[in-house]
Write a protein that holds these residues in place. Sequence first.
Motif, mmCIF file in Angstrom:
data_model
loop_
_atom_site.group_PDB
_atom_site.id
_atom_site.type_symbol
_atom_site.label_atom_id
_atom_site.label_comp_id
_atom_site.label_asym_id
_atom_site.label_seq_id
_atom_site.Cartn_x
_atom_site.Cartn_y
_atom_site.Cartn_z
ATOM 1 N N PHE A 65 0.829 -1.208 0.000
ATOM 2 C CA PHE A 65 0.000 0.000 0.000
ATOM 3 C C PHE A 65 0.867 1.264 0.000
ATOM 4 N N TYR A 66 1.848 1.269 0.844
ATOM 5 C CA TYR A 66 2.711 2.447 0.949
ATOM 6 C C TYR A 66 3.447 2.710 -0.360
ATOM 7 N N ARG A 67 3.970 1.666 -0.984
ATOM 8 C CA ARG A 67 4.659 1.822 -2.257
ATOM 9 C C ARG A 67 3.717 2.296 -3.339
ATOM 10 N N SER A 68 2.484 1.833 -3.336
ATOM 11 C CA SER A 68 1.503 2.281 -4.328
ATOM 12 C C SER A 68 1.191 3.753 -4.155
ATOM 13 N N PHE A 79 -3.938 0.791 -10.324
ATOM 14 C CA PHE A 79 -4.877 1.363 -9.354
ATOM 15 C C PHE A 79 -5.576 0.264 -8.553
ATOM 16 N N ASP A 80 -4.833 -0.817 -8.286
ATOM 17 C CA ASP A 80 -5.453 -1.915 -7.539
ATOM 18 C C ASP A 80 -6.014 -1.444 -6.214
ATOM 19 N N TYR A 81 -5.262 -0.575 -5.509
ATOM 20 C CA TYR A 81 -5.727 -0.150 -4.195
ATOM 21 C C TYR A 81 -6.876 0.834 -4.286
ATOM 22 N N LEU A 82 -7.142 1.383 -5.470
ATOM 23 C CA LEU A 82 -8.295 2.253 -5.633
ATOM 24 C C LEU A 82 -9.494 1.519 -6.217
ATOM 25 N N LEU A 83 -9.257 0.453 -7.001
ATOM 26 C CA LEU A 83 -10.326 -0.225 -7.701
ATOM 27 C C LEU A 83 -10.747 -1.543 -7.044
ATOM 28 N N ASN A 84 -9.834 -2.165 -6.308
ATOM 29 C CA ASN A 84 -10.116 -3.463 -5.700
ATOM 30 C C ASN A 84 -10.989 -3.240 -4.469
ATOM 31 N N SER A 85 -12.195 -3.825 -4.533
ATOM 32 C CA SER A 85 -13.141 -3.631 -3.431
ATOM 33 C C SER A 85 -12.673 -4.305 -2.174
ATOM 34 N N ASP A 86 -11.820 -5.372 -2.298
ATOM 35 C CA ASP A 86 -11.341 -6.045 -1.103
ATOM 36 C C ASP A 86 -10.317 -5.203 -0.355
ATOM 37 N N ARG A 87 -9.586 -4.273 -1.093
ATOM 38 C CA ARG A 87 -8.537 -3.487 -0.439
ATOM 39 C C ARG A 87 -8.969 -2.049 -0.205
#
Length: 301
Positions: free
Chosen positions: A255-258, A282-290
């Motif tokens: 998360f921090y690196r993203s 944008f996994d951390y923005l689009l992934n509902s699990d994260r």
Amino acid sequence: MKKTAYLLPAVVIVIAAALSSVFVVDEREKALVLQFGQIVNVQEEPGLGFKIPLIQDVVKYDDRILSLDTQTIEVTPSDDRRLIVDAFARYRITDVVQFRQAVGVGGLRTAEARLTDILNSQIREVLGADQVTSDTILSEERRALMNRIRDQAREQALSLGLDVVDVRLKQTNLPAQNLDATFARMRAEREREAADEIARGNEAAQRVRALADRTVTETLSEAERDAQITRGEADALAAATFSEAYGADQEFFEFYRSMQAYEQALTGANSTMVLTPDSSFFDYLLNSDRGGRSSVGDTGQ
């Protein structure tokens, strides 16, 4: 009346004879009493003196220090650079008897002519001696040379009843025909000395600049080396820190690196990105699990 007529001239003659037998010597003079050209008395003390009228004569001489200027002569020192020299002397009559015997009736005129010959002879002898150059004559040793001239002239002048008190060189010049050549030689010598000084100065400047350049290079090299060491140590510490953080919480590390990647990618005017629908940027923005799903992810922007 007849006795009176004869007595008066006799008295006058007696008085005149008495007056002519007395002479005065002041403190500036010395006197000789001569009889038929022969010295019979010497009066050196100031005061009254006596002589026999009509038979004896009195000759007075100046007892003060007198001055004599010599004529200009040419001398050649040991370096063969001819010089025009003239001098002046101070002298006095110390022995009037010997002075009278030496110069006779010629008096001071004859004495000064003979003293001039003595001085010129000694000037040529001293200034033309070995190891005496024109530079020596014009240097501080000039006083010693004048003293030598005085002492040697004094020895010869004693035969005239004179004492040479002092001798001074008034001028020591080059002949006119030698001046230009001498000035040219002096100018060339000074220019050569100046060129030597400039060359030595340039050489010293080159050494200083080379030393300064080497010092700068060494300083920069040492600074760069220290900077590389510091950067390496910092990178190693950062890598160790990231490695430790990754091992402690992998998800937080990702998360921090993203977040860092988002910050660097979306700076300044770079606010629009075109990505494929399956991009993981944008996994951390689009992934509902994260991070939960966003309507922006539906557009692919």
